[in-house]
Design a protein around this motif. Structure first.
Motif, PDB file in Angstrom:
ATOM      1  N   ALA A   3      39.049 125.497 -33.618  1.00 57.75           N
ATOM      2  CA  ALA A   3      39.584 125.324 -34.970  1.00 57.75           C
ATOM      3  C   ALA A   3      39.966 123.866 -35.214  1.00 57.75           C
ATOM      4  O   ALA A   3      39.719 123.311 -36.293  1.00 57.75           O
ATOM      5  N   GLN A   4      40.560 123.249 -34.204  1.00 57.62           N
ATOM      6  CA  GLN A   4      40.939 121.841 -34.337  1.00 57.62           C
ATOM      7  C   GLN A   4      39.705 120.951 -34.407  1.00 57.62           C
ATOM      8  O   GLN A   4      39.649 120.005 -35.202  1.00 57.62           O
ATOM      9  N   ALA A   5      38.692 121.239 -33.585  1.00 52.99           N
ATOM     10  CA  ALA A   5      37.468 120.439 -33.597  1.00 52.99           C
ATOM     11  C   ALA A   5      36.779 120.532 -34.962  1.00 52.99           C
ATOM     12  O   ALA A   5      36.258 119.522 -35.485  1.00 52.99           O
ATOM     13  N   ARG A   6      36.766 121.704 -35.555  1.00 51.70           N
ATOM     14  CA  ARG A   6      36.100 121.875 -36.855  1.00 51.70           C
ATOM     15  C   ARG A   6      36.768 121.036 -37.944  1.00 51.70           C
ATOM     16  O   ARG A   6      36.118 120.608 -38.897  1.00 51.70           O
ATOM     17  N   LYS A   7      38.060 120.782 -37.812  1.00 53.10           N
ATOM     18  CA  LYS A   7      38.758 119.964 -38.803  1.00 53.10           C
ATOM     19  C   LYS A   7      38.230 118.526 -38.823  1.00 53.10           C
ATOM     20  O   LYS A   7      38.369 117.828 -39.835  1.00 53.10           O
ATOM     21  N   SER A   8      37.644 118.084 -37.704  1.00 57.95           N
ATOM     22  CA  SER A   8      37.173 116.701 -37.605  1.00 57.95           C
ATOM     23  C   SER A   8      35.735 116.525 -38.080  1.00 57.95           C
ATOM     24  O   SER A   8      35.266 115.381 -38.204  1.00 57.95           O
ATOM     25  N   ILE A   9      35.020 117.632 -38.316  1.00 57.12           N
ATOM     26  CA  ILE A   9      33.616 117.519 -38.714  1.00 57.12           C
ATOM     27  C   ILE A   9      33.510 116.701 -39.998  1.00 57.12           C
ATOM     28  O   ILE A   9      34.214 116.953 -40.975  1.00 57.12           O
ATOM     29  N   GLY A  10      32.620 115.709 -39.959  1.00 58.71           N
ATOM     30  CA  GLY A  10      32.447 114.807 -41.095  1.00 58.71           C
ATOM     31  C   GLY A  10      33.149 113.475 -40.929  1.00 58.71           C
ATOM     32  O   GLY A  10      32.840 112.510 -41.640  1.00 58.71           O
ATOM     33  N   MET A  11      34.095 113.386 -39.982  1.00 51.13           N
ATOM     34  CA  MET A  11      34.756 112.107 -39.714  1.00 51.13           C
ATOM     35  C   MET A  11      33.707 111.093 -39.265  1.00 51.13           C
ATOM     36  O   MET A  11      32.775 111.435 -38.531  1.00 51.13           O
ATOM     37  N   SER A  70      26.117 109.651 -33.482  1.00 50.28           N
ATOM     38  CA  SER A  70      25.753 108.795 -34.626  1.00 50.28           C
ATOM     39  C   SER A  70      27.016 108.276 -35.306  1.00 50.28           C
ATOM     40  O   SER A  70      27.068 108.125 -36.534  1.00 50.28           O
ATOM     41  N   ASP A  71      28.046 108.021 -34.497  1.00 49.98           N
ATOM     42  CA  ASP A  71      29.343 107.521 -34.966  1.00 49.98           C
ATOM     43  C   ASP A  71      30.009 108.461 -35.964  1.00 49.98           C
ATOM     44  O   ASP A  71      30.777 108.040 -36.817  1.00 49.98           O
ATOM     45  N   LYS A  72      29.718 109.766 -35.818  1.00 55.28           N
ATOM     46  CA  LYS A  72      30.327 110.783 -36.665  1.00 55.28           C
ATOM     47  C   LYS A  72      30.754 111.971 -35.810  1.00 55.28           C
ATOM     48  O   LYS A  72      30.388 112.064 -34.640  1.00 55.28           O
ATOM     49  N   CYS A  73      31.514 112.866 -36.392  1.00 58.46           N
ATOM     50  CA  CYS A  73      31.781 114.157 -35.755  1.00 58.46           C
ATOM     51  C   CYS A  73      30.894 115.176 -36.450  1.00 58.46           C
ATOM     52  O   CYS A  73      31.009 115.390 -37.662  1.00 58.46           O
ATOM     53  N   LEU A  74      30.008 115.797 -35.671  1.00 58.93           N
ATOM     54  CA  LEU A  74      29.000 116.693 -36.223  1.00 58.93           C
ATOM     55  C   LEU A  74      28.766 117.883 -35.317  1.00 58.93           C
ATOM     56  O   LEU A  74      29.076 117.836 -34.124  1.00 58.93           O
ATOM     57  N   ARG A  75      28.182 118.923 -35.890  1.00 50.64           N
ATOM     58  CA  ARG A  75      27.625 120.001 -35.079  1.00 50.64           C
ATOM     59  C   ARG A  75      26.256 119.555 -34.580  1.00 50.64           C
ATOM     60  O   ARG A  75      25.484 118.926 -35.307  1.00 50.64           O
ATOM     61  N   ARG A  76      25.948 119.923 -33.335  1.00 49.27           N
ATOM     62  CA  ARG A  76      24.638 119.641 -32.769  1.00 49.27           C
ATOM     63  C   ARG A  76      24.137 120.880 -32.025  1.00 49.27           C
ATOM     64  O   ARG A  76      24.934 121.740 -31.621  1.00 49.27           O
ATOM     65  N   VAL A  77      22.837 120.959 -31.809  1.00 44.21           N
ATOM     66  CA  VAL A  77      22.256 121.954 -30.914  1.00 44.21           C
ATOM     67  C   VAL A  77      21.648 121.185 -29.751  1.00 44.21           C
ATOM     68  O   VAL A  77      20.823 120.280 -29.953  1.00 44.21           O
TER      69      VAL A  77
END
Length: 267
Positions: free
Chosen positions: A9-17, A134-141
C-alpha cells in the motif's frame, strides 16, 4: 512487525514519482547526508516504504539501505534469500523484496536494482513496484532471466517456508490420522448418528486448523522448504469428497445443517 499488504500500500502511493531529489531521497539524505539527494534511489524507496508501513524490522534487517548488494546480503545472512530460478520466482509472494542483475549472472555482488513484488504472474515472471526505474516509480513486469533472487521479509502475516524433520511430519500426521489415541468427539452418542457425524466433521475441521498452527510454528526454522506444499501433501487425502463419502446418505442433509449451526455458534 507490519504486513506485506501495508508494504505494498505504501509502495503504491509512490507510483508516478519522478526525478531527484524527491520525497524519498530527501528523507534518506536527512538521515545519512546530502550525497544521497541525487543518488540512485531504488533501495532508498524500499527503505522508505518499509519505514512508513511499520515494516522496518522485517525489511531492513540491518537498518536503512541504499546499496542493493548489502541489502541482498542481509537477507542471505538471515536465511531468508531465494534464488532467481524460474521455479523460485514462481513461488514469490506479494511483499517479497526482489533484486535484479542486468548482466544475468545472478551473483549477489552484481546486483544492480531492487523493487517489491506485487504479484507472481507465473512463467518465471513477477509484477513489481520499483523506484528509480527510468528515474520514476513504476510498475514493471520482470522475468527470471534478470532476477538475481529475492528476500522474504518476516511480515507478521507471512506464511513462511520451512524444513520438517521426520518427527515433525509424524506430529502433523498424528494430528489428523491418529484416531486410536485421539479423545472421543464431544457429545458423540451412539444412538444419535447425526450428531456423531457432526462431531466427526467438526473435529476434522479443528484438526486441520491445528495442522495450520503447527506448520506456522515450524515455519520459523528455515526458508528452504515450502510450508504450504508440505501441508498440502500431509492433507492430500483429507478432501471434501472423502469426508462426505464417510457419511451415510440418509444423514448427509441433517449433518450439513447441524454442522453449520455448530461452527457458527462455536458449539
Amino acid at each position: 512487525m507490519g504486513t506485506a499488504a501495508a508494504m505494498l500500500a505504501q509502495a503504491r502511493k509512490s507510483i508516478g514519482m519522478s526525478g531527484r531529489p524527491n520525497t524519498i531521497t530527501r528523507e534518506y539524505a536527512g538521515r545519512h547526508g546530502d550525497e544521497f539527494l541525487r543518488a540512485s534511489w531504488c533501495d532508498m524507496a524500499v527503505t522508505y516504504w518499509a519505514r512508513h508501513s511499520g515494516n522496518a524490522g522485517a525489511v531492513l534487517l540491518a537498518g536503512d539501505r541504499a546499496y542493493t548488494v548489502w541489502h541482498a546480503e542481509d537477507f542471505q545472512k538471515a536465511g531468508r534469500w531465494h534464488s532467481g530460478t524460474t521455479a523460485e520466482v514462481n513461488r514469490a509472494k506479494p511483499g517479497d523484496i526482489v533484486f535484479f542483475d542486468w548482466g544475468t549472472s545472478d551473483s549477489l555482488g552484481a546486483i544492480d536494482h531492487v523493487g517489491v513484488v506485487e504479484k507472481a504472474l507465473g512463467g518465471g515472471r513477477v509484477q513489481t513496484i520499483e523506484g528509480n526505474t527510468s528515474d520514476k516509480c513504476l510498475r514493471r513486469v520482470r522475468g527470471a532471466g534478470t532476477i538475481a533472487g529475492y528476500g522474504r521479509p518476516a511480515y507478521s502475516d507471512e506464511e513462511d517456508d520451512m524444513p520438517l524433520s521426520s518427527d515433525d511430519l509424524k506430529k502433523i500426521r498424528d494430528i489428523v490420522w491418529n484416531t486410536d489415541t485421539a479423545p472421543a468427539p464431544a457429545g458423540a452418542a451412539k444412538d444419535n448418528p447425526t450428531w456423531r457425524h457432526v462431531n466427526l466433521m467438526r473435529d476434522t475441521y479443528s484438526a486441520v486448523r491445528e495442522v495450520q498452527a503447527a506448520v506456522a510454528k515450524l515455519a520459523q526454522q528455515s526458508p528452504d522448504v515450502d510450508a504450504a506444499e508440505v501441508a498440502r501433501l500431509v492433507l492430500a487425502g483429507l478432501t471434501p469428497e472423502s469426508i462426505a463419502a464417510a457419511i451415510p446418505d440418509e444423514h448427509a442433509e441433517h449433518v450439513a445443517t447441524a454442522l453449520g449451526k455448530r461452527l457458527t455458534s462455536g458449539g
